[in-house]
Design a protein around this motif. Structure first.
Motif, PDB file in Angstrom:
ATOM      1  N   ARG A   1      23.934 -22.695 -41.460  1.00 56.17           N
ATOM      2  CA  ARG A   1      24.054 -23.377 -42.844  1.00 56.17           C
ATOM      3  C   ARG A   1      25.752 -23.447 -43.132  1.00 56.17           C
ATOM      4  O   ARG A   1      26.041 -23.899 -44.176  1.00 56.17           O
ATOM      5  CB  ARG A   1      23.661 -22.534 -43.916  1.00 56.17           C
ATOM      6  CG  ARG A   1      21.936 -22.452 -43.800  1.00 56.17           C
ATOM      7  CD  ARG A   1      21.683 -23.659 -44.362  1.00 56.17           C
ATOM      8  NE  ARG A   1      19.994 -23.682 -44.027  1.00 56.17           N
ATOM      9  CZ  ARG A   1      19.402 -24.694 -43.306  1.00 56.17           C
ATOM     10  NH1 ARG A   1      20.236 -25.745 -42.837  1.00 56.17           N
ATOM     11  NH2 ARG A   1      18.024 -24.588 -43.101  1.00 56.17           N
ATOM     12  N   SER A   2      26.450 -23.364 -42.102  1.00 59.81           N
ATOM     13  CA  SER A   2      27.888 -23.322 -42.070  1.00 59.81           C
ATOM     14  C   SER A   2      28.323 -24.625 -41.694  1.00 59.81           C
ATOM     15  O   SER A   2      27.972 -25.420 -40.965  1.00 59.81           O
ATOM     16  CB  SER A   2      28.689 -22.437 -41.106  1.00 59.81           C
ATOM     17  OG  SER A   2      30.003 -22.477 -40.897  1.00 59.81           O
ATOM     18  N   ASP A   3      29.168 -25.257 -42.776  1.00 58.00           N
ATOM     19  CA  ASP A   3      29.891 -26.491 -42.491  1.00 58.00           C
ATOM     20  C   ASP A   3      30.941 -26.344 -41.411  1.00 58.00           C
ATOM     21  O   ASP A   3      30.745 -27.554 -40.704  1.00 58.00           O
ATOM     22  CB  ASP A   3      30.835 -26.879 -43.758  1.00 58.00           C
ATOM     23  CG  ASP A   3      29.910 -27.319 -45.089  1.00 58.00           C
ATOM     24  OD1 ASP A   3      28.640 -27.534 -44.908  1.00 58.00           O
ATOM     25  OD2 ASP A   3      30.471 -27.327 -46.026  1.00 58.00           O
ATOM     26  N   PHE A   4      31.308 -25.452 -41.084  1.00 57.35           N
ATOM     27  CA  PHE A   4      32.402 -25.332 -39.978  1.00 57.35           C
ATOM     28  C   PHE A   4      31.667 -25.353 -38.550  1.00 57.35           C
ATOM     29  O   PHE A   4      32.075 -26.272 -37.652  1.00 57.35           O
ATOM     30  CB  PHE A   4      33.041 -23.795 -40.011  1.00 57.35           C
ATOM     31  CG  PHE A   4      34.153 -23.745 -39.096  1.00 57.35           C
ATOM     32  CD1 PHE A   4      35.338 -24.525 -38.850  1.00 57.35           C
ATOM     33  CD2 PHE A   4      33.770 -22.934 -37.884  1.00 57.35           C
ATOM     34  CE1 PHE A   4      36.190 -24.361 -38.055  1.00 57.35           C
ATOM     35  CE2 PHE A   4      34.776 -23.130 -36.894  1.00 57.35           C
ATOM     36  CZ  PHE A   4      36.037 -23.458 -36.963  1.00 57.35           C
ATOM     37  N   ILE A   5      30.363 -24.766 -38.725  1.00 58.53           N
ATOM     38  CA  ILE A   5      29.705 -24.907 -37.366  1.00 58.53           C
ATOM     39  C   ILE A   5      29.083 -26.149 -37.246  1.00 58.53           C
ATOM     40  O   ILE A   5      28.981 -26.887 -36.001  1.00 58.53           O
ATOM     41  CB  ILE A   5      28.647 -23.739 -37.265  1.00 58.53           C
ATOM     42  CG1 ILE A   5      29.425 -22.421 -37.303  1.00 58.53           C
ATOM     43  CG2 ILE A   5      27.637 -23.813 -36.012  1.00 58.53           C
ATOM     44  CD1 ILE A   5      30.089 -22.042 -36.126  1.00 58.53           C
TER      45      ILE A   5
ATOM     46  N   VAL B   1      21.628 -30.287 -27.819  1.00 58.37           N
ATOM     47  CA  VAL B   1      22.396 -30.047 -29.115  1.00 58.37           C
ATOM     48  C   VAL B   1      22.258 -28.547 -29.691  1.00 58.37           C
ATOM     49  O   VAL B   1      23.382 -28.172 -30.050  1.00 58.37           O
ATOM     50  CB  VAL B   1      21.994 -31.000 -30.167  1.00 58.37           C
ATOM     51  CG1 VAL B   1      22.431 -30.880 -31.468  1.00 58.37           C
ATOM     52  CG2 VAL B   1      22.193 -32.553 -29.767  1.00 58.37           C
ATOM     53  N   LEU B   2      21.015 -28.080 -29.533  1.00 57.61           N
ATOM     54  CA  LEU B   2      20.840 -26.821 -30.090  1.00 57.61           C
ATOM     55  C   LEU B   2      21.671 -25.827 -29.107  1.00 57.61           C
ATOM     56  O   LEU B   2      21.998 -24.957 -29.628  1.00 57.61           O
ATOM     57  CB  LEU B   2      19.505 -26.425 -30.252  1.00 57.61           C
ATOM     58  CG  LEU B   2      18.665 -27.254 -31.282  1.00 57.61           C
ATOM     59  CD1 LEU B   2      17.307 -26.901 -31.046  1.00 57.61           C
ATOM     60  CD2 LEU B   2      18.942 -26.695 -32.641  1.00 57.61           C
ATOM     61  N   GLY B   3      21.652 -25.988 -27.761  1.00 57.64           N
ATOM     62  CA  GLY B   3      22.357 -25.266 -27.077  1.00 57.64           C
ATOM     63  C   GLY B   3      23.973 -25.112 -27.176  1.00 57.64           C
ATOM     64  O   GLY B   3      24.608 -24.188 -27.322  1.00 57.64           O
ATOM     65  N   LEU B   4      24.518 -26.355 -27.643  1.00 58.42           N
ATOM     66  CA  LEU B   4      25.863 -26.320 -28.178  1.00 58.42           C
ATOM     67  C   LEU B   4      26.226 -25.627 -29.322  1.00 58.42           C
ATOM     68  O   LEU B   4      26.906 -24.966 -29.565  1.00 58.42           O
ATOM     69  CB  LEU B   4      26.187 -28.147 -28.199  1.00 58.42           C
ATOM     70  CG  LEU B   4      26.506 -28.794 -26.962  1.00 58.42           C
ATOM     71  CD1 LEU B   4      26.977 -30.152 -27.210  1.00 58.42           C
ATOM     72  CD2 LEU B   4      27.854 -28.100 -26.199  1.00 58.42           C
ATOM     73  N   GLU B   5      25.117 -25.802 -30.320  1.00 58.34           N
ATOM     74  CA  GLU B   5      25.230 -25.274 -31.566  1.00 58.34           C
ATOM     75  C   GLU B   5      25.203 -23.636 -31.144  1.00 58.34           C
ATOM     76  O   GLU B   5      26.003 -22.735 -31.771  1.00 58.34           O
ATOM     77  CB  GLU B   5      24.196 -25.455 -32.406  1.00 58.34           C
ATOM     78  CG  GLU B   5      24.272 -24.668 -33.800  1.00 58.34           C
ATOM     79  CD  GLU B   5      22.853 -24.614 -34.556  1.00 58.34           C
ATOM     80  OE1 GLU B   5      22.729 -24.353 -35.703  1.00 58.34           O
ATOM     81  OE2 GLU B   5      21.821 -24.843 -33.854  1.00 58.34           O
ATOM     82  N   ARG B   6      24.333 -23.195 -30.311  1.00 56.07           N
ATOM     83  CA  ARG B   6      24.263 -21.615 -30.130  1.00 56.07           C
ATOM     84  C   ARG B   6      25.520 -21.227 -29.453  1.00 56.07           C
ATOM     85  O   ARG B   6      25.768 -20.131 -29.723  1.00 56.07           O
ATOM     86  CB  ARG B   6      23.115 -21.802 -29.000  1.00 56.07           C
ATOM     87  CG  ARG B   6      22.770 -20.286 -28.530  1.00 56.07           C
ATOM     88  CD  ARG B   6      21.601 -20.326 -27.589  1.00 56.07           C
ATOM     89  NE  ARG B   6      21.180 -18.651 -27.245  1.00 56.07           N
ATOM     90  CZ  ARG B   6      21.645 -18.194 -26.195  1.00 56.07           C
ATOM     91  NH1 ARG B   6      22.481 -18.718 -25.638  1.00 56.07           N
ATOM     92  NH2 ARG B   6      21.034 -17.083 -26.308  1.00 56.07           N
ATOM     93  N   ASP B   7      26.231 -22.037 -28.436  1.00 58.13           N
ATOM     94  CA  ASP B   7      27.355 -21.512 -27.818  1.00 58.13           C
ATOM     95  C   ASP B   7      28.450 -21.425 -28.826  1.00 58.13           C
ATOM     96  O   ASP B   7      29.139 -20.445 -28.843  1.00 58.13           O
ATOM     97  CB  ASP B   7      27.550 -22.415 -26.717  1.00 58.13           C
ATOM     98  CG  ASP B   7      26.912 -22.235 -25.360  1.00 58.13           C
ATOM     99  OD1 ASP B   7      25.881 -21.374 -25.501  1.00 58.13           O
ATOM    100  OD2 ASP B   7      26.876 -23.031 -24.616  1.00 58.13           O
ATOM    101  N   LEU B   8      28.514 -22.232 -29.783  1.00 56.10           N
ATOM    102  CA  LEU B   8      29.540 -22.145 -30.836  1.00 56.10           C
ATOM    103  C   LEU B   8      29.355 -21.174 -31.898  1.00 56.10           C
ATOM    104  O   LEU B   8      30.427 -20.616 -32.273  1.00 56.10           O
ATOM    105  CB  LEU B   8      29.746 -23.424 -31.518  1.00 56.10           C
ATOM    106  CG  LEU B   8      30.766 -23.900 -32.695  1.00 56.10           C
ATOM    107  CD1 LEU B   8      32.134 -23.623 -31.699  1.00 56.10           C
ATOM    108  CD2 LEU B   8      30.757 -25.286 -33.032  1.00 56.10           C
ATOM    109  N   LEU B   9      28.114 -20.972 -32.042  1.00 54.75           N
ATOM    110  CA  LEU B   9      27.764 -19.715 -32.989  1.00 54.75           C
ATOM    111  C   LEU B   9      28.218 -18.401 -32.281  1.00 54.75           C
ATOM    112  O   LEU B   9      28.617 -17.397 -32.825  1.00 54.75           O
ATOM    113  CB  LEU B   9      26.468 -19.822 -33.265  1.00 54.75           C
ATOM    114  CG  LEU B   9      26.044 -20.618 -34.481  1.00 54.75           C
ATOM    115  CD1 LEU B   9      24.484 -20.726 -34.597  1.00 54.75           C
ATOM    116  CD2 LEU B   9      26.510 -20.209 -35.642  1.00 54.75           C
TER     117      LEU B   9
END
Length: 184
Positions: free
Chosen positions: A112-116, A162-170
């Motif tokens: 829910r983070s704008d940054f992520i 895409v979800l993998g990129l989000e996961r790695d950034l998180l």
């Protein structure tokens, strides 16, 4: 919701909250001038302060958690994917004139983070062959156009990417609660 007669209330943004933005603006100023001198730094600070006062931006809330190791891993992954995807797109462009499939894929992010959300969208768009065409900020959904998609399995593979990129950034920058949500 405000109407035309009600002024929009701005929340007070502290200097600490704006420090990353100010530092980035000063760095951009130095890169534009191509020098790192005391005068360039001083004028960069002045310009950065003027810009942030003249053009209001809401504060970006950071999680307060940063893991440098996993951030380097994330950057390495994106850079590696950029190299591989560049060759794949070049082969598509130079290959036979067969019709290449593509798709517009809806990806529901967990954050829910704008940054992520922004970081994920940038990482997706940096890799050739995919680009974010729309962002639904309220529900944190990315609409991604992806090349070489012919089957439902290809769609799921692109969504998982895409979800993998989000996961790695998180893992590198997300809050502990967000990381625990995608960790499983």
């Amino acid at each position: 919701m405000s109407d035309a007669t009600t002024p929009v209330q701005r929340t007070r943004v502290t200097v600490r909250q704006q420090l990353p933005l100010l530092a980035a603006l000063v760095l951009l100023w130095m890169m534009l001038w191509g020098s790192v001198t005391p005068l360039t730094i001083l004028t960069g600070i002045i310009v950065a302060l003027a810009v942030t006062r003249a053009f209001y931006l809401p504060a970006v809330e950071l999680s307060g958690r940063f893991n440098p190791f996993w951030f380097v891993v994330f950057v390495g992954r994106v850079l590696g994917e950029m190299v591989v995807a560049s060759f794949q797109v070049a082969l598509l462009a130079l290959g036979p004139r067969a019709r290449h499939g593509s798709a517009l894929i809806k990806v529901d992010l967990t954050t829910r983070s704008d940054f992520i959300l922004t970081g994920t969208a940038l990482a997706v768009s940096l890799v050739p062959g995919s680009i974010v065409v729309e962002v639904d900020r309220a529900s944190t959904v990315l609409y991604v156009h992806s090349l070489s998609v012919r089957t439902a399995a290809d769609v799921e593979k692109a969504r998982a990417h895409v979800l993998g990129l989000e996961r790695d950034l998180l893992r590198a920058w997300g809050s502990k609660a967000e990381w625990e949500a995608v960790r499983a």
